[in-house]
Design an enzyme around this catalytic site. Structure first.
Site, mmCIF file in Angstrom:
data_model
loop_
_atom_site.group_PDB
_atom_site.id
_atom_site.type_symbol
_atom_site.label_atom_id
_atom_site.label_comp_id
_atom_site.label_asym_id
_atom_site.label_seq_id
_atom_site.Cartn_x
_atom_site.Cartn_y
_atom_site.Cartn_z
ATOM 1 C CB ALA A 286 -0.904 0.005 1.228
ATOM 2 C CD GLU B 108 -2.354 -2.859 -6.893
ATOM 3 O OE1 GLU B 108 -1.135 -3.028 -6.914
ATOM 4 O OE2 GLU B 108 -2.877 -1.802 -6.476
HETATM 5 C C1 5RP Z 1 0.734 -0.565 -6.976
HETATM 6 C C2 5RP Z 1 0.397 -0.442 -5.546
HETATM 7 C C3 5RP Z 1 1.454 -0.796 -4.551
HETATM 8 O O1 5RP Z 1 0.942 -1.726 -3.666
HETATM 9 C C4 5RP Z 1 1.869 0.426 -3.804
HETATM 10 O O2 5RP Z 1 2.242 1.420 -4.740
HETATM 11 C C5 5RP Z 1 3.023 0.139 -2.842
HETATM 12 O O3 5RP Z 1 4.179 -0.124 -3.582
HETATM 13 P P1 5RP Z 1 5.581 -0.368 -2.889
HETATM 14 O O4 5RP Z 1 5.492 -1.685 -2.196
HETATM 15 O O5 5RP Z 1 6.558 -0.368 -4.036
HETATM 16 O O6 5RP Z 1 5.837 0.780 -1.933
HETATM 17 O O7 5RP Z 1 -0.674 -0.086 -5.153
HETATM 18 O O8 5RP Z 1 -0.310 -0.129 -7.793
#
Ligand code: 5RP
Length: 223
Positions: free
Chosen positions: A87, A107
């Site tokens: 997230a 997602e």
């Molecule tokens: C992708 C998402 C990811 O879960 C979110 O951006 C978190 O990414 P990261 O683990 O690289 O911080 O929603 O669409």
């Protein structure tokens, strides 16, 4: 502990959660992003226990297949025990902002099918009120300017994500300047705008379990 080490620790905890809670031969949903990538790498240890995985993006599909994990089409599964994803922000009620990687729509679809949503992130993502991270909104390209005007009317400052097209062929407006005190209401309000595919608020279907990496170890929170 570096941020990557925290992501690795929470990815290993999520793998253990799946090993303990997903029935043998069960279907697992897999999210997108750098934390999800560490999870996929950790998952290779227990791949023989999985009936298959459903990917939330083309990038995740490729990485799962790279580990020899069978990837299934969502339309070919009747249900899914667990969905694991990262997230961008998560509040204390386990509502999230997601979509920093642009995979929010797939997602959200995969998460809708899952019985249990397990969010994995490091402590920097846990906030009392969401909105500091710009809220991603996936938009049909011809509706971009209209939706941007409507988002301004809702109090946001939308910016087109430059040189980015989603796996579904759409654009992303990142909405700055929001203070999200009523996430479920804002999620529904934005999704009602014509031309919006979906927005990155996951409040109506938030996480059920949060595995949070901290310098002192991984903490578990339940909705
Ligand atoms: C992708 C998402 C990811 O879960 C979110 O951006 C978190 O990414 P990261 O683990 O690289 O911080 O929603 O669409």
């Amino acid at each position: 502990m570096t941020q990557d080490e925290m992501k690795q620790a929470v990815a290993a905890a999520a793998r253990d959660y799946v090993r303990e809670n997903l029935s043998a031969g069960g279907i697992l949903g897999v999210g997108t992003g750098s934390t999800a990538n560490f999870f996929i790498d950790a998952l290779a240890d227990i791949k023989h226990r999985l009936g298959g995985a459903v990917a939330s993006s083309e990038a995740t599909k490729k990485r799962l297949e790279g580990h020899g994990i069978r990837v299934l089409d969502l339309n070919d599964v009747d249900g899914m025990g667990i969905y694991v994803d990262g997230a961008d922000e998560i509040d204390h009620g386990l509502s999230m902002v997601k979509g920093g990687g642009g995979a929010l729509t797939r997602e959200k679809i995969v998460a809708a099918v899952a019985t249990t949503f397990v969010c994995i992130c490091d402590a920097s993502k846990r906030v009392p009120v969401m909105g500091r991270f710009p809220l991603p909104v996936e938009v049909i390209p011809m509706a971009r300017a209209y939706v941007a005007r409507e988002l301004i009317a809702l109090g946001g400052k939308p910016r087109l994500r430059e040189n980015f097209v989603t796996d579904n062929g759409n654009v992303i407006l990142d909405v700055h300047g929001l203070s999200i005190t009523a996430p479920a209401e804002l999620e529904a309000r934005i999704n009602q705008l014509v031309g919006v595919v979906t927005n990155g608020l996951f409040a109506r279907r938030g996480a059920d379990v949060l595995l949070l990496a901290t310098p002192d170890g991984v903490q578990t929170f339940l909705r």
